[in-house]
Scaffold this active site. Structure first.
Site, PDB file in Angstrom:
ATOM      1  N   SER A  90       0.886  -1.177   0.000  1.00 26.57           N
ATOM      2  CA  SER A  90       0.000   0.000   0.000  1.00 26.57           C
ATOM      3  C   SER A  90       0.914   1.215   0.000  1.00 26.57           C
ATOM      4  CB  SER A  90      -0.908  -0.009   1.238  1.00 26.57           C
ATOM      5  OG  SER A  90      -1.795  -1.095   1.185  1.00 26.57           O
ATOM      6  N   LYS A 166      -6.015   2.765  -3.430  1.00 20.28           N
ATOM      7  CA  LYS A 166      -5.884   2.046  -2.153  1.00 20.28           C
ATOM      8  C   LYS A 166      -5.827   3.024  -0.983  1.00 20.28           C
ATOM      9  CE  LYS A 166      -5.397  -1.206   0.861  1.00 20.28           C
ATOM     10  NZ  LYS A 166      -4.230  -2.095   0.992  1.00 20.28           N
ATOM     11  N   LYS A 235      -0.715   5.447   7.891  1.00 25.64           N
ATOM     12  CA  LYS A 235       0.087   5.745   6.697  1.00 25.64           C
ATOM     13  C   LYS A 235      -0.794   5.796   5.452  1.00 25.64           C
ATOM     14  CE  LYS A 235       1.795   2.401   4.642  1.00 25.64           C
ATOM     15  NZ  LYS A 235       1.420   1.488   3.526  1.00 25.64           N
TER      16      LYS A 235
END
Length: 286
Positions: A90, A166, A235
């Site tokens: 990701s 994503k 994140k």
């Protein structure tokens, strides 16, 4: 890692798979469990990889992917003609563009293909895969994707778009998880069965895949097979926030999204930054 281990295991049912991990014992365990070929040492590109069609990474951030790209670039190993690097991390859209450009002189095509579905999806080959690649490279990778996922979406021909989607997905996931947890606790406090209430909402306009997971969590005594470290969600939410339009002036929606991300940040700092799971938010707000 938590995802890559299971993805490689699933792929080994269909292809000859070679594994490497920074922790050698994990690679040994994988080889023993799945019969995969094993590489050891601090640098996978110190080995002969001339028989490898696809290099696949599933790492915490794009920073680590970039590091290993540099190792490949500086190595003297021979690559198979037409080799493709598939990144299931990701990651950062811009970092992926940069990595792609650096790999081009080697004749290596870089594909950003982040996945969603957790370890359960990785084991059962039901992952959602969001792909950024040219049509030609996408078709070359399609057999690999079909072996590991159920919902394969070629987002665009531009590298980085898979990671952008994503990031947006996980920004929504963090928001939905917090809201669904709070709503479920409110139902419980009012003596309403969360089992039946969530089942009703899961197929209604307020439902989501996230709500399905909350249902699994509350009806299974807090046990769920969708673990995900909060630090990685944070994140990913930051990546999602980076593509959110913060205009026009006076629009507070982006600020609200950021506040939810900061909520997870505070939770992880207060509990245990390395080990806090996203579903710990349920007990944290209870």
């Amino acid at each position: 890692g938590e995802m890559g281990y299971h993805i490689a295991g699933t792929l080994s049912k269909h292809f000859s798979v070679t594994v490497w991990n920074r922790t050698t014992q994990k690679a040994i365990d994988h080889s023993n469990q799945f019969g995969t070929k094993l590489l050891t040492g601090p640098n996978p590109f110190e080995h002969d990889i001339s028989d490898i069609d696809f290099i696949m990474t599933c790492l915490p951030t794009s920073q680590e992917v970039s590091h290993f790209a540099d190792l490949l670039i500086s190595s003297s190993c021979t690559l198979r003609n037409g080799a493709v690097w598939i990144d299931n991390t990701s990651g950062s859209p811009q970092a992926s563009v940069n990595i792609s450009e650096r790999l081009k002189p080697l004749g290596v095509d870089f594909v950003d293909a982040p996945v969603s579905g957790g370890r359960k999806g990785a084991r059962n080959a039901t992952l959602t895969i969001m792909v950024g690649a040219t049509n030609e490279v996408y078709q070359k990778c399609l057999g690999v994707f079909q072996a590991m996922g159920k919902n394969i979406l070629h987002i665009d021909e531009k590298v980085g778009v898979g990671h952008a989607v994503k990031g947006a997905n996980n920004l929504l996931y963090g928001c939905n998880l917090l809201l669904a947890s709070k709503i479920t606790q409110g139902l419980e406090k009012h003596g309403i069965s969360p089992d039946k209430a969530l089942k009703a909402m899961m197929t209604s306009s307020g439902g989501s895949n996230c709500m399905n997971r909350i249902h699994e969590y509350v009806t299974n005594e807090g046990v769920i097979d969708h673990s995900f470290k909060a630090k990685y969600l944070i994140k990913d939410m930051n990546i999602g926030l980076s593509i959110v339009d913060k205009k026009p002036e006076g629009d507070k929606s982006a600020d609200i999204l950021n506040e939810i991300k900061e909520f997870y940040f505070e939770m992880a700092l207060e509990k245990d930054w390395k080990e806090t799971e996203v579903f710990d938010v349920y007990s944290y707000i209870q």
